[in-house]
Write a protein that holds these residues in place. Structure first.
Motif, PDB file in Angstrom:
ATOM      1  N   UNK A 108       0.855  -1.183   0.000  1.00 19.86           N
ATOM      2  CA  UNK A 108       0.000   0.000   0.000  1.00 19.86           C
ATOM      3  C   UNK A 108       0.892   1.234   0.000  1.00 19.86           C
ATOM      4  N   UNK A 109       0.306   2.383  -0.338  1.00 22.84           N
ATOM      5  CA  UNK A 109       1.085   3.587  -0.600  1.00 22.84           C
ATOM      6  C   UNK A 109       0.632   4.739   0.290  1.00 22.84           C
ATOM      7  N   UNK A 110       1.618   5.438   0.823  1.00 21.37           N
ATOM      8  CA  UNK A 110       1.392   6.670   1.586  1.00 21.37           C
ATOM      9  C   UNK A 110       2.083   7.796   0.831  1.00 21.37           C
ATOM     10  N   UNK A 111       1.526   9.004   0.871  1.00 17.76           N
ATOM     11  CA  UNK A 111       2.121  10.117   0.145  1.00 17.76           C
ATOM     12  C   UNK A 111       2.087  11.383   0.992  1.00 17.76           C
ATOM     13  N   UNK A 112       3.260  11.893   1.311  1.00 15.85           N
ATOM     14  CA  UNK A 112       3.411  13.138   2.061  1.00 15.85           C
ATOM     15  C   UNK A 112       4.309  14.076   1.267  1.00 15.85           C
ATOM     16  N   UNK A 113       4.518  15.276   1.791  1.00 18.87           N
ATOM     17  CA  UNK A 113       5.419  16.232   1.153  1.00 18.87           C
ATOM     18  C   UNK A 113       6.136  17.041   2.222  1.00 18.87           C
ATOM     19  N   UNK A 114       7.319  17.489   1.873  1.00 20.03           N
ATOM     20  CA  UNK A 114       8.064  18.412   2.727  1.00 20.03           C
ATOM     21  C   UNK A 114       8.531  19.582   1.877  1.00 20.03           C
TER      22      UNK A 114
ATOM     23  N   UNK B 144      -5.454  16.762   8.653  1.00 24.29           N
ATOM     24  CA  UNK B 144      -6.206  15.792   7.868  1.00 24.29           C
ATOM     25  C   UNK B 144      -7.218  16.493   6.967  1.00 24.29           C
ATOM     26  N   UNK B 145      -7.588  15.818   5.900  1.00 26.03           N
ATOM     27  CA  UNK B 145      -8.577  16.373   4.975  1.00 26.03           C
ATOM     28  C   UNK B 145      -9.961  16.314   5.592  1.00 26.03           C
ATOM     29  N   UNK B 146     -10.732  17.386   5.431  1.00 23.66           N
ATOM     30  CA  UNK B 146     -12.095  17.404   5.954  1.00 23.66           C
ATOM     31  C   UNK B 146     -12.959  16.361   5.243  1.00 23.66           C
ATOM     32  N   UNK B 147     -12.726  16.186   3.948  1.00 21.63           N
ATOM     33  CA  UNK B 147     -13.450  15.185   3.151  1.00 21.63           C
ATOM     34  C   UNK B 147     -12.423  14.377   2.365  1.00 21.63           C
ATOM     35  N   UNK B 148     -11.942  13.284   2.935  1.00 21.45           N
ATOM     36  CA  UNK B 148     -10.881  12.497   2.282  1.00 21.45           C
ATOM     37  C   UNK B 148     -11.284  12.018   0.888  1.00 21.45           C
ATOM     38  N   UNK B 149     -10.508  12.388  -0.103  1.00 18.85           N
ATOM     39  CA  UNK B 149     -10.826  12.035  -1.486  1.00 18.85           C
ATOM     40  C   UNK B 149     -10.695  10.543  -1.749  1.00 18.85           C
ATOM     41  N   UNK B 150      -9.865   9.845  -0.962  1.00 19.40           N
ATOM     42  CA  UNK B 150      -9.694   8.413  -1.217  1.00 19.40           C
ATOM     43  C   UNK B 150     -10.939   7.608  -0.844  1.00 19.40           C
ATOM     44  N   UNK B 151     -11.826   8.178  -0.022  1.00 24.31           N
ATOM     45  CA  UNK B 151     -13.074   7.473   0.300  1.00 24.31           C
ATOM     46  C   UNK B 151     -13.891   7.255  -0.966  1.00 24.31           C
ATOM     47  N   UNK B 152     -14.000   8.301  -1.791  1.00 25.21           N
ATOM     48  CA  UNK B 152     -14.726   8.166  -3.046  1.00 25.21           C
ATOM     49  C   UNK B 152     -13.988   7.314  -4.058  1.00 25.21           C
ATOM     50  N   UNK B 153     -12.667   7.435  -4.070  1.00 25.74           N
ATOM     51  CA  UNK B 153     -11.879   6.647  -5.011  1.00 25.74           C
ATOM     52  C   UNK B 153     -12.026   5.161  -4.735  1.00 25.74           C
ATOM     53  N   UNK B 154     -12.075   4.769  -3.486  1.00 30.26           N
ATOM     54  CA  UNK B 154     -12.225   3.352  -3.134  1.00 30.26           C
ATOM     55  C   UNK B 154     -13.540   2.774  -3.655  1.00 30.26           C
ATOM     56  N   UNK B 155     -14.580   3.593  -3.696  1.00 33.31           N
ATOM     57  CA  UNK B 155     -15.904   3.099  -4.110  1.00 33.31           C
ATOM     58  C   UNK B 155     -15.946   2.762  -5.595  1.00 33.31           C
TER      59      UNK B 155
ATOM     60  N   UNK C  17      -6.062  -0.822  -7.330  1.00 35.53           N
ATOM     61  CA  UNK C  17      -6.022   0.518  -6.752  1.00 35.53           C
ATOM     62  C   UNK C  17      -6.461   0.497  -5.296  1.00 35.53           C
ATOM     63  N   UNK C  18      -7.508  -0.265  -4.993  1.00 39.67           N
ATOM     64  CA  UNK C  18      -7.968  -0.348  -3.597  1.00 39.67           C
ATOM     65  C   UNK C  18      -6.881  -0.938  -2.709  1.00 39.67           C
ATOM     66  N   UNK C  19      -6.151  -1.920  -3.231  1.00 37.87           N
ATOM     67  CA  UNK C  19      -5.050  -2.490  -2.456  1.00 37.87           C
ATOM     68  C   UNK C  19      -3.963  -1.467  -2.202  1.00 37.87           C
ATOM     69  N   UNK C  20      -3.641  -0.651  -3.220  1.00 35.44           N
ATOM     70  CA  UNK C  20      -2.644   0.387  -3.049  1.00 35.44           C
ATOM     71  C   UNK C  20      -3.090   1.458  -2.066  1.00 35.44           C
ATOM     72  N   UNK C  21      -4.392   1.588  -1.862  1.00 32.08           N
ATOM     73  CA  UNK C  21      -4.939   2.543  -0.885  1.00 32.08           C
ATOM     74  C   UNK C  21      -5.041   1.922   0.511  1.00 32.08           C
ATOM     75  N   UNK C  22      -4.687   0.658   0.652  1.00 30.64           N
ATOM     76  CA  UNK C  22      -4.648   0.065   1.982  1.00 30.64           C
ATOM     77  C   UNK C  22      -5.609  -1.063   2.221  1.00 30.64           C
ATOM     78  N   UNK C  23      -6.461  -1.378   1.247  1.00 22.65           N
ATOM     79  CA  UNK C  23      -7.373  -2.520   1.408  1.00 22.65           C
ATOM     80  C   UNK C  23      -6.573  -3.809   1.221  1.00 22.65           C
ATOM     81  N   UNK C  24      -6.760  -4.772   2.112  1.00 24.10           N
ATOM     82  CA  UNK C  24      -5.900  -5.949   2.057  1.00 24.10           C
ATOM     83  C   UNK C  24      -6.654  -7.203   2.446  1.00 24.10           C
ATOM     84  N   UNK C  25      -6.358  -8.276   1.707  1.00 25.03           N
ATOM     85  CA  UNK C  25      -6.854  -9.606   2.079  1.00 25.03           C
ATOM     86  C   UNK C  25      -5.830 -10.620   1.603  1.00 25.03           C
ATOM     87  N   UNK C  26      -5.721 -11.732   2.302  1.00 24.84           N
ATOM     88  CA  UNK C  26      -4.770 -12.766   1.917  1.00 24.84           C
ATOM     89  C   UNK C  26      -5.260 -13.492   0.672  1.00 24.84           C
TER      90      UNK C  26
END
Length: 236
Positions: free
Chosen positions: A77-83, A210-221, A227-236
Motif C-alpha cells: 500500500x502507498x502513503x504520500x506526504x510532502x516536505x 487531515x482532509x475534511x473530506x478524504x478524497x480516497x473514500x470516493x476513489x475506493x468506491x 487501486x484499492x489495495x494500493x490505498x490500503x485494502x488488504x486480504x490474503x
C-alpha cells in the motif's frame, strides 16, 4: 533496486516523474494548529492522496511501483506526504535519521523486520546551496548501527547526492540519511515522499492536518481491486 538491495538505495535520475506545478493549498494549511511547521524553515504536509486528485496518478508511478514490489513482494500500500523547506533558510539542516526506529536490540528470535521503500521525488533543484542529501549505503541492514540524535557530522562511506527537478531516489526506510545545511542563497526545496509498505503492515498517524473530506473514500468506491489495495485494502 533489486541490484541495490545490499546498499539500500537506488537513484532514478533524469526522469520526469513530476513536473506539474505544486498545488498551493499548503499556504492556508500552514496556519492550521495541527500543521507540522517550523516558521521560516519548513512544513511537512501529510495525507496528500486525500487532499488533491492531481496526486492520484502517483499510485501507479513506474518504475517505482514495480521496483518496490520486486523487493517487498506483490502486495503493497502507498502513503504520500510532502516536505517543503522555505527559500533562504540559512543553516537549516536535517540530522542523521531513519524513518522506522522500531528495531529492538537485541532483536527477538522471531522479530519481523519492518521493510519499507521510500521514494523521494524532488520538485526543485537541490545543489550545494540547498543542502545535498547524504546517505550511508548498507546501513539499513546493520540493526546494531546507530547514530546519536541530532548528529550532523560526516560518516565514513557516506554518499552525497544532488538533484534536478523530477529526479527521484528510492531508499530503504531504515537507511541512515541526512541533509546538509542550506545557505542564505538556497532556493525552495520541495519533495514528495512516496512510501511503499507491505500490505500487512499498518501505518496510522495522528499527526498533521487531515482532509475534511478524504478524497480516497470516493476513489475506493469506484476503483479496481489493484487501486484499492494500493490505498490500503488488504486480504490474503
Amino acid at each position: 533496486m533489486a541490484s541495490s538491495k545490499c546498499a539500500g538505495w537506488s537513484i532514478l535520475a533524469g526522469r520526469e516523474f513530476w513536473r506539474r506545478p505544486f498545488p498551493g493549498w499548503w499556504r492556508p494549511e500552514a496556519g492550521d494548529p495541527a500543521a507540522e511547521i517550523l516558521p521560516g524553515e519548513n512544513i511537512y504536509i501529510r495525507f496528500l492522496l486525500d487532499k488533491d486528485v492531481s496526486f492520484h496518478p502517483l499510485l501507479m508511478l513506474e518504475p517505482a511501483l514495480s521496483l518496490a514490489r520486486s523487493v517487498l513482494g506483490p502486495q503493497v500500500w502507498i502513503d504520500l506526504d510532502a516536505r517543503m523547506t522555505y527559500p533562504k533558510a540559512a543553516g537549516y539542516a536535517v540530522p542523521w535519521h531513519i524513518h522506522m526506529p522500531v528495531v529492538p536490540h537485541p532483536a527477538p528470535a522471531f522479530f519481523c523486520y519492518p521493510h519499507q521503500i521510500h521514494c523521494l521525488i524532488y520538485l526543485d533543484p537541490v545543489g550545494t546551496q540547498e543542502g545535498p542529501l547524504c546517505l550511508i549505503p548498507g546501513s539499513h541492514a546493520a540493526a546494531d548501527f546507530t547514530i546519536p540524535p541530532g548528529e550532523h557530522t560526516d560518516r565514513a562511506g557516506q554518499v552525497e547526492l544532488r538533484f534536478e527537478p523530477g529526479d527521484a531516489v528510492l531508499l530503504h526506510g531504515n537507511l541512515w540519511h541526512r541533509v546538509r545545511a542550506a545557505t542564505a542563497a538556497a532556493g525552495p526545496r520541495r519533495l514528495l515522499l512516496l512510501g511503499y509498505v507491505p500490505s500487512w503492515i499498518r501505518g496510522d498517524t495522528d499527526r498533521g492536518v487531515k482532509a475534511a473530506r478524504p478524497l480516497t473514500d470516493g476513489l475506493r468506491r469506484t476503483a479496481d481491486r489493484e487501486t484499492r489495495e494500493l490505498l490500503g485494502e488488504f486480504s490474503w
